[in-house]
Scaffold this active site. Structure first.
Site, PDB file in Angstrom:
ATOM      1  N   THR A 180     -10.228   4.163  10.755  1.00  0.00           N
ATOM      2  CA  THR A 180     -10.165   3.294  11.939  1.00  0.00           C
ATOM      3  C   THR A 180      -9.520   4.003  13.139  1.00  0.00           C
ATOM      4  OG1 THR A 180      -8.154   2.364  11.025  1.00  0.00           O
ATOM      5  CG2 THR A 180     -10.148   1.069  10.753  1.00  0.00           C
TER       6      THR A 180
ATOM      7  N   LYS B  98      -6.947   8.151  -0.821  1.00  0.00           N
ATOM      8  CA  LYS B  98      -8.242   8.577  -0.255  1.00  0.00           C
ATOM      9  C   LYS B  98      -8.775   9.832  -0.929  1.00  0.00           C
ATOM     10  CE  LYS B  98      -7.237   6.625   4.341  1.00  0.00           C
ATOM     11  NZ  LYS B  98      -5.802   6.322   4.282  1.00  0.00           N
TER      12      LYS B  98
ATOM     13  N   ARG C 112       2.859  -0.420  10.748  1.00  0.00           N
ATOM     14  CA  ARG C 112       3.914  -0.413  11.773  1.00  0.00           C
ATOM     15  C   ARG C 112       4.267  -1.760  12.395  1.00  0.00           C
ATOM     16  NH1 ARG C 112       1.063   4.616  14.512  1.00  0.00           N
ATOM     17  NH2 ARG C 112      -0.653   3.602  13.416  1.00  0.00           N
TER      18      ARG C 112
ATOM     19  N   ASP D  19      -3.339   4.280  -1.840  1.00  0.00           N
ATOM     20  CA  ASP D  19      -4.212   4.744  -0.748  1.00  0.00           C
ATOM     21  C   ASP D  19      -4.108   6.263  -0.623  1.00  0.00           C
ATOM     22  OD1 ASP D  19      -5.649   4.993   1.638  1.00  0.00           O
ATOM     23  OD2 ASP D  19      -3.987   4.285   2.884  1.00  0.00           O
TER      24      ASP D  19
ATOM     25  N   LYS E  13       0.852  -1.188   0.000  1.00  0.00           N
ATOM     26  CA  LYS E  13       0.000   0.000   0.000  1.00  0.00           C
ATOM     27  C   LYS E  13       0.891   1.242   0.000  1.00  0.00           C
ATOM     28  CE  LYS E  13      -2.287   1.559   3.718  1.00  0.00           C
ATOM     29  NZ  LYS E  13      -2.017   3.003   3.726  1.00  0.00           N
TER      30      LYS E  13
ATOM     31  N   ASP F 247     -12.911  14.916  -3.539  1.00  0.00           N
ATOM     32  CA  ASP F 247     -12.932  16.199  -4.243  1.00  0.00           C
ATOM     33  C   ASP F 247     -14.175  16.208  -5.136  1.00  0.00           C
ATOM     34  OD1 ASP F 247     -12.078  18.636  -5.523  1.00  0.00           O
ATOM     35  OD2 ASP F 247     -10.012  18.089  -5.056  1.00  0.00           O
TER      36      ASP F 247
HETATM   37  O1  C5P Z   1       0.771   1.309  10.965  1.00  0.00           O
HETATM   38  P1  C5P Z   1      -0.658   0.856  10.777  1.00  0.00           P
HETATM   39  O2  C5P Z   1      -0.803  -0.657  10.756  1.00  0.00           O
HETATM   40  O3  C5P Z   1      -1.604   1.551  11.728  1.00  0.00           O
HETATM   41  O4  C5P Z   1      -1.029   1.352   9.304  1.00  0.00           O
HETATM   42  C1  C5P Z   1      -2.334   1.286   8.804  1.00  0.00           C
HETATM   43  C2  C5P Z   1      -2.361   1.891   7.449  1.00  0.00           C
HETATM   44  O5  C5P Z   1      -3.701   1.835   6.957  1.00  0.00           O
HETATM   45  C3  C5P Z   1      -1.943   3.354   7.416  1.00  0.00           C
HETATM   46  O6  C5P Z   1      -1.224   3.537   6.194  1.00  0.00           O
HETATM   47  C4  C5P Z   1      -3.251   4.126   7.401  1.00  0.00           C
HETATM   48  O7  C5P Z   1      -3.151   5.330   6.678  1.00  0.00           O
HETATM   49  C5  C5P Z   1      -4.171   3.149   6.649  1.00  0.00           C
HETATM   50  N1  C5P Z   1      -5.595   3.282   6.883  1.00  0.00           N
HETATM   51  C6  C5P Z   1      -6.183   3.219   8.135  1.00  0.00           C
HETATM   52  N2  C5P Z   1      -7.533   3.363   8.285  1.00  0.00           N
HETATM   53  C7  C5P Z   1      -8.310   3.522   7.219  1.00  0.00           C
HETATM   54  C8  C5P Z   1      -7.742   3.569   5.934  1.00  0.00           C
HETATM   55  C9  C5P Z   1      -6.379   3.421   5.809  1.00  0.00           C
HETATM   56  O8  C5P Z   1      -5.488   3.013   9.113  1.00  0.00           O
HETATM   57  N3  C5P Z   1      -9.634   3.582   7.366  1.00  0.00           N
END
Ligand code: C5P
Length: 236
Positions: A123, A61, A214, A59, A32, A64
């Site tokens: 989330t 998002k 992460r 990603d 991603k 617009d």
């Molecule tokens: O580090 P972590 O596991 O929290 O990363 C989650 C990834 O998913 C991040 O890149 C974040 O921007 C993305 N994301 C999210 N919630 C969403 C859509 C995308 O955490 N609803």
């Protein structure tokens, strides 16, 4: 199971992205690319992954006016991404035009169109955040409502937390793709994600793909962390 794992390349330069892809591909096949890497390194980041043979979830998002989002979707389709996303709250016309832009551009290029997913409620947001925005529905019903709207507009699926995967599946059916971020294996550290699930929980609740950032990319051994997650997803 391993093809259900999407690793977030949340880094700010091509060398760091290349290092993660080299380490994890082909164990991980989908990466991603979000706003951090894309605004730092641009389309070269997508090209890097695609050249390697990996699939890309772009990603960004998009949110617009319909014409601007449709043009961004056309540009993403030209980059041969596998999936992209936009905010459902951008509205019905925006979603509909985005899907037809992806379809038309892919047809011109004689290839498969990218999957177009909707972002429902991030989330990292909880009940309190919705109240602050004066949204009167609870998180679960707001997410399910937005998922239904996304389906009606022709989107392929949504990004949502594992918590909402079941109501979305019941409302939108088996073919609707559910991509779940906010994944935290039991061994991962606590951080800003509020609505989290373990990889196993997410899959058993109906997620088609899980997104992990992460817990893998910041792990001392990212490959071992990815292997551990794939194992957790597989154990029934
Ligand atoms: O580090 P972590 O596991 O929290 O990363 C989650 C990834 O998913 C991040 O890149 C974040 O921007 C993305 N994301 C999210 N919630 C969403 C859509 C995308 O955490 N609803």
């Amino acid at each position: 199971m391993k093809d259900k794992l999407i690793i977030a390349l949340d880094v700010d330069n091509l060398d760091a992205a290349r290092a993660i892809i080299d380490r994890l591909f082909p164990l991980v096949k989908i990466f991603k690319i979000g706003s951090q890497l894309f605004t730092s390194a641009g389309p070269a980041a997508v090209e890097l992954a695609v050249k390697k043979g990996a699939r890309v979830f772009l990603d960004l998002k998009f949110h617009d006016i319909p014409n601007t989002v449709a043009n961004a979707v056309i540009a993403s389709t030209r980059l041969s991404v596998f999936m992209l996303n936009l905010h459902v709250q951008g509205g019905f016309d925006m979603m509909r035009q985005a899907v037809s832009a992806a379809r038309d551009e892919a047809k011109k290029m004689n290839k498969e169109r990218p999957l177009v997913l909707g972002v429902t409620v991030l989330t990292s947001m909880g009940e309190r955040d919705l109240k602050d925005l004066e949204i009167r529905k609870g998180v679960k019903s707001q997410v399910t409502y937005l998922a239904k709207l996304a389906k009606e507009a022709g989107l392929d699926g949504v990004v949502a937390s594992a918590d909402e995967a079941q109501p979305i599946r019941w409302t939108c059916g088996d073919d609707f793709i559910i991509v779940t971020p906010g994944i935290r294996p039991a061994w991962a550290q606590k951080d800003d994600q509020k609505r989290t699930a373990t990889p196993k929980e997410a899959i058993s609740l109906g997620a088609d793909y899980i997104v992990v950032g992460r817990p893998v990319i910041a792990a001392p051994d990212p490959k071992a962390a990815a292997e551990e997650i794939i194992k957790e997803m597989t154990v029934s």
